[in-house]
Design an enzyme around this catalytic site. Structure first.
Site, PDB file in Angstrom:
ATOM      1  N   LYS A 141       0.851  -1.184   0.000  1.00 49.42           N
ATOM      2  CA  LYS A 141       0.000   0.000   0.000  1.00 49.42           C
ATOM      3  C   LYS A 141       0.888   1.236   0.000  1.00 49.42           C
ATOM      4  O   LYS A 141       1.435   1.642   1.032  1.00 49.42           O
ATOM      5  CB  LYS A 141      -0.924   0.045   1.226  1.00 49.42           C
ATOM      6  CG  LYS A 141      -2.033   1.064   1.040  1.00 49.42           C
ATOM      7  CD  LYS A 141      -2.470   1.772   2.284  1.00 49.42           C
ATOM      8  CE  LYS A 141      -1.661   2.961   2.645  1.00 49.42           C
ATOM      9  NZ  LYS A 141      -1.620   4.080   1.706  1.00 49.42           N
ATOM     10  N   GLY A 194       7.206   5.367   7.787  1.00 56.14           N
ATOM     11  CA  GLY A 194       6.382   6.568   7.850  1.00 56.14           C
ATOM     12  C   GLY A 194       6.591   7.277   9.170  1.00 56.14           C
ATOM     13  O   GLY A 194       7.662   7.158   9.787  1.00 56.14           O
ATOM     14  N   SER A 195       5.556   7.968   9.621  1.00 56.58           N
ATOM     15  CA  SER A 195       5.706   8.782  10.822  1.00 56.58           C
ATOM     16  C   SER A 195       5.709   7.917  12.079  1.00 56.58           C
ATOM     17  O   SER A 195       5.128   6.828  12.115  1.00 56.58           O
ATOM     18  CB  SER A 195       4.558   9.791  10.899  1.00 56.58           C
ATOM     19  OG  SER A 195       3.333   9.104  10.968  1.00 56.58           O
ATOM     20  N   THR A 196       6.330   8.430  13.116  1.00 61.44           N
ATOM     21  CA  THR A 196       6.362   7.719  14.403  1.00 61.44           C
ATOM     22  C   THR A 196       4.949   7.569  14.955  1.00 61.44           C
ATOM     23  O   THR A 196       4.599   6.532  15.523  1.00 61.44           O
ATOM     24  CB  THR A 196       7.288   8.478  15.376  1.00 61.44           C
ATOM     25  OG1 THR A 196       8.620   8.407  14.841  1.00 61.44           O
ATOM     26  CG2 THR A 196       7.283   7.871  16.764  1.00 61.44           C
ATOM     27  N   GLU A 197       4.129   8.581  14.741  1.00 58.99           N
ATOM     28  CA  GLU A 197       2.748   8.542  15.247  1.00 58.99           C
ATOM     29  C   GLU A 197       1.972   7.361  14.640  1.00 58.99           C
ATOM     30  O   GLU A 197       1.343   6.575  15.355  1.00 58.99           O
ATOM     31  CB  GLU A 197       2.083   9.864  14.869  1.00 58.99           C
ATOM     32  CG  GLU A 197       0.750  10.101  15.473  1.00 58.99           C
ATOM     33  CD  GLU A 197       0.097  11.344  14.850  1.00 58.99           C
ATOM     34  OE1 GLU A 197       0.779  12.105  14.124  1.00 58.99           O
ATOM     35  OE2 GLU A 197      -1.106  11.522  15.095  1.00 58.99           O
ATOM     36  N   GLY A 199       3.302   4.771  13.111  1.00 59.34           N
ATOM     37  CA  GLY A 199       4.012   3.544  13.491  1.00 59.34           C
ATOM     38  C   GLY A 199       3.553   3.030  14.842  1.00 59.34           C
ATOM     39  O   GLY A 199       3.362   1.826  15.047  1.00 59.34           O
ATOM     40  N   GLU A 216      10.166   1.663  10.316  1.00 57.47           N
ATOM     41  CA  GLU A 216      11.186   2.683  10.017  1.00 57.47           C
ATOM     42  C   GLU A 216      10.481   4.021  10.158  1.00 57.47           C
ATOM     43  O   GLU A 216       9.630   4.368   9.336  1.00 57.47           O
ATOM     44  CB  GLU A 216      11.708   2.539   8.587  1.00 57.47           C
ATOM     45  CG  GLU A 216      12.359   1.217   8.281  1.00 57.47           C
ATOM     46  CD  GLU A 216      13.692   1.030   8.973  1.00 57.47           C
ATOM     47  OE1 GLU A 216      14.235   2.016   9.509  1.00 57.47           O
ATOM     48  OE2 GLU A 216      14.172  -0.113   8.990  1.00 57.47           O
ATOM     49  N   CYS A 250      13.931  10.976   6.251  1.00 52.97           N
ATOM     50  CA  CYS A 250      14.010  10.584   7.658  1.00 52.97           C
ATOM     51  C   CYS A 250      15.436  10.656   8.182  1.00 52.97           C
ATOM     52  O   CYS A 250      15.644  10.777   9.371  1.00 52.97           O
ATOM     53  CB  CYS A 250      13.444   9.191   7.844  1.00 52.97           C
ATOM     54  SG  CYS A 250      14.119   8.042   6.656  1.00 52.97           S
TER      55      CYS A 250
HETATM   56  P1  NDP Z   1       2.478   8.673   7.470  1.00 53.31           P
HETATM   57  O1  NDP Z   1       2.961   7.907   8.642  1.00 53.31           O
HETATM   58  O2  NDP Z   1       1.289   9.501   7.595  1.00 53.31           O
HETATM   59  O3  NDP Z   1       2.166   7.711   6.212  1.00 53.31           O
HETATM   60  C1  NDP Z   1       2.979   6.621   5.858  1.00 53.31           C
HETATM   61  C2  NDP Z   1       2.108   5.535   5.259  1.00 53.31           C
HETATM   62  O4  NDP Z   1       1.228   5.028   6.253  1.00 53.31           O
HETATM   63  C3  NDP Z   1       1.216   6.019   4.110  1.00 53.31           C
HETATM   64  O5  NDP Z   1       1.097   4.983   3.163  1.00 53.31           O
HETATM   65  C4  NDP Z   1      -0.119   6.246   4.814  1.00 53.31           C
HETATM   66  O6  NDP Z   1      -1.224   6.188   3.952  1.00 53.31           O
HETATM   67  C5  NDP Z   1      -0.118   5.099   5.793  1.00 53.31           C
HETATM   68  N1  NDP Z   1      -1.000   5.267   6.949  1.00 53.31           N
HETATM   69  C6  NDP Z   1      -1.472   6.429   7.497  1.00 53.31           C
HETATM   70  N2  NDP Z   1      -2.278   6.146   8.559  1.00 53.31           N
HETATM   71  C7  NDP Z   1      -2.326   4.811   8.673  1.00 53.31           C
HETATM   72  C8  NDP Z   1      -2.966   3.914   9.576  1.00 53.31           C
HETATM   73  N3  NDP Z   1      -3.725   4.353  10.572  1.00 53.31           N
HETATM   74  N4  NDP Z   1      -2.792   2.582   9.418  1.00 53.31           N
HETATM   75  C9  NDP Z   1      -2.007   2.101   8.425  1.00 53.31           C
HETATM   76  N5  NDP Z   1      -1.386   2.897   7.537  1.00 53.31           N
HETATM   77  C10 NDP Z   1      -1.511   4.226   7.663  1.00 53.31           C
HETATM   78  O7  NDP Z   1       3.796   9.462   7.039  1.00 53.31           O
HETATM   79  P2  NDP Z   1       4.036  10.381   5.780  1.00 53.31           P
HETATM   80  O8  NDP Z   1       3.820   9.595   4.543  1.00 53.31           O
HETATM   81  O9  NDP Z   1       3.220  11.611   5.969  1.00 53.31           O
HETATM   82  O10 NDP Z   1       5.624  10.673   5.850  1.00 53.31           O
HETATM   83  C11 NDP Z   1       6.164  11.596   6.700  1.00 53.31           C
HETATM   84  C12 NDP Z   1       6.688  10.967   7.975  1.00 53.31           C
HETATM   85  O11 NDP Z   1       7.219   9.656   7.729  1.00 53.31           O
HETATM   86  C13 NDP Z   1       7.809  11.716   8.614  1.00 53.31           C
HETATM   87  O12 NDP Z   1       7.599  11.843   9.999  1.00 53.31           O
HETATM   88  C14 NDP Z   1       9.063  10.871   8.380  1.00 53.31           C
HETATM   89  O13 NDP Z   1      10.042  10.940   9.333  1.00 53.31           O
HETATM   90  C15 NDP Z   1       8.545   9.502   8.310  1.00 53.31           C
HETATM   91  N6  NDP Z   1       9.398   8.719   7.410  1.00 53.31           N
HETATM   92  C16 NDP Z   1      10.316   7.861   7.930  1.00 53.31           C
HETATM   93  C17 NDP Z   1      11.178   7.175   7.112  1.00 53.31           C
HETATM   94  C18 NDP Z   1      12.149   6.188   7.664  1.00 53.31           C
HETATM   95  O14 NDP Z   1      12.772   5.457   6.896  1.00 53.31           O
HETATM   96  N7  NDP Z   1      12.345   6.098   8.967  1.00 53.31           N
HETATM   97  C19 NDP Z   1      11.140   7.353   5.665  1.00 53.31           C
HETATM   98  C20 NDP Z   1      10.125   8.247   5.233  1.00 53.31           C
HETATM   99  C21 NDP Z   1       9.304   8.904   6.080  1.00 53.31           C
HETATM  100  P3  NDP Z   1      -1.822   7.498   3.181  1.00 53.31           P
HETATM  101  O15 NDP Z   1      -0.801   8.575   3.300  1.00 53.31           O
HETATM  102  O16 NDP Z   1      -1.990   6.998   1.800  1.00 53.31           O
HETATM  103  O17 NDP Z   1      -3.098   7.817   3.846  1.00 53.31           O
END
Ligand code: NDP
Length: 441
Positions: A141, A194-197, A199, A216, A250
């Protein structure tokens, strides 16, 4: 408009998971050399489409075309590296009484991959390649903002000979489709970036089915520059270590810790490198930094300047359409300031002075995150001492690199758990099984 994509719903996720479940027995039973051959064929097919994928990624994510080309190169290399894995999934033999004990590595099953918008296909490849090599089938996804290369990847994989159902892509919102993947009883593992929140919420929801999870997450990495460093080299390298991908990385070294004795000289050296950054049209060959991904992201980044922080100096950014934000350096910044503590995910760097080695380590570790970082010094023993003391998953000395296909990548603390890339990623996509064969009585 670039493209319009149908939005998947929960029923589509269930269909994708069912396809992955159906494809699993044949995929995991494939002879290792045959799975390797298919992954090599996939790498070849991706190489044949490298420029097309790079342009698609650059247009969809607004990233500099040179960066997008490099990222697609890494995607191809990642598949080539893990094409070697099916024939190298080794186990152990362990001395025991009464027979022979040995271990084998089994695929975990159907793996859900949830990925962000900043490095769309690259981060997906870090998960896809080891997952497939280990005999798992997957449902990917991608982030809704950047689904195009994932969709094209699925077509390329099918054309390269991967059986239908082995790679499935569902484009829909995280809060519905992502959430369903996390809760689905037939999904054995979630690999998330993605975001820590988010995650945190995934780890909590995955607990209901004892799903395996690798995360990650965010970062607030420190670029530690000692007074004895090659300051010219450190200053030349610092801008792209935080402003690359418009800071939406990140691993962005968004805290530049500089020893007080060298602060003035370092800032003098840094400024021309920041003002010289070429910010503009992502498809122009000379561009080093494009716009931010969205208006919401630009607003979130701009809010870090609302606290009254006045920039020491800034680079340029075009006027007109696009979510532009100039590379911005704040100096000196108090370590307690919001910009020194929270992830910006945009082109703002906070320069924080420190007195000595002990203070540098304390400041570097004063964060909930621990993903990446750098140390610049000519004192080799100090470089190694500080490298061991900094609580972070990857570090570079006299360089600002974080990821390589062949070396493990991942975070300490709230930057997540599990490792991607290198030989270690396979641990996260396999279960160790112990088999005992009785040889007596
Ligand atoms: P998000 O955490 O919002 O989104 C990441 C993914 O998770 C997207 O595909 C999103 O879907 C999906 N998602 C959102 N909510 C849920 C949920 N409740 N359950 C399951 N999946 C969900 O992050 P962003 O994409 O906005 O990226 C920015 C953040 O990600 C930054 O804080 C950054 O640090 C972190 N990041 C970390 C990386 C790492 O390697 N450590 C690399 C890249 C980013 P959708 O957006 O389609 O709704």
């Amino acid at each position: 408009m670039l493209a319009e994509v149908a939005r998947a719903d929960v029923a589509d996720v269930d269909r994708a998971v069912a396809a992955a479940v159906a494809a699993l027995p044949a995929w995991r039973a494939l002879a290792p050399a045959e799975r390797a051959r298919l992954l090599h064929a996939l790498a070849d097919a991706l190489a044949a489409h490298q420029e097309e994928l790079a342009v698609l990624e650059a247009r969809n994510a607004g990233k500099a075309i040179g960066d997008a080309r490099g990222e697609m190169g890494m995607v191809i290399d990642t598949f080539r590296f893990y094409a070697g894995a099916p024939e190298r999934l080794l186990g152990d033999t362990i001395p025991v009484a009464g027979g022979q004990a040995f271990t084998v590595r089994e695929p975990v099953g159907v793996v859900g991959l949830i990925t962000p918008w900043n490095f769309p296909l690259t981060i997906a490849a870090w998960k896809l390649a080891p997952a497939l090599a280990a005999g798992n089938t997957v449902v990917l996804k991608p982030a809704e903002l950047t689904p195009l290369t994932a969709l094209r990847f699925a077509e390329i994989a099918l054309a390269a000979g991967l059986p239908a159902g082995v790679v499935n892509v569902v484009v829909g919102p995280g809060r519905t489709c992502g959430q369903r993947l996390v809760e689905h009883p037939d999904v054995a593992k979630i690999a998330f970036t993605g975001s820590t929140e988010v995650g945190r919420s995934i780890a909590a929801a995955a607990a209901a089915t004892i799903k395996r999870v690798t995360l990650e997450l965010g970062g607030k990495s420190a670029n530690i520059i000692f007074a004895d460093a090659d300051l010219e080299a450190a200053a030349a390298a610092a801008p792209l270590a935080v402003f690359g991908n418009a800071g939406q990385d990140c691993c962005a070294r968004s805290r530049i810790l500089v020893q007080e004795a060298a602060l003035e000289r370092f800032l003098e050296l840094l400024e021309p490198h920041v003002t010289a950054l070429r910010v503009g049209d992502p498809l122009a060959e000379s561009t080093q930094m494009g716009p931010l991904i969205s208006a919401a992201q630009r607003d979130a980044v701009a809010s870090f300047l609302d606290d009254g922080a006045s920039p020491a100096f800034r680079g340029s950014a075009p006027e007109g359409p696009g979510f532009w934000f100039p590379p911005t350096v704040l100096a000196p910044v108090d370590p307690g300031a919001r910009v020194a503590r929270e992830e910006v995910f945009g082109p703002i760097a906070a320069v924080i002075p420190f007195a000595d080695e002990a203070e540098a380590i304390t400041l570097a570790n004063d964060s909930i995150y621990g993903l990446s970082g750098s140390i610049w010094t000519r004192d080799g023993a100090r470089a190694l001492r500080v490298a061991r003391a900094v609580e972070t998953g990857v570090l570079s000395i006299n360089a600002n690199t974080s990821v390589r296909v062949t070396t493990p990548f991942g975070g300490f603390k709230q930057s997540g758990y599990g490792r991607e890339l290198g030989p270690h990623a396979l641990d996260a996509y396999t279960e160790v099984k112990t088999i005992f064969y009785a040889t007596e009585g």
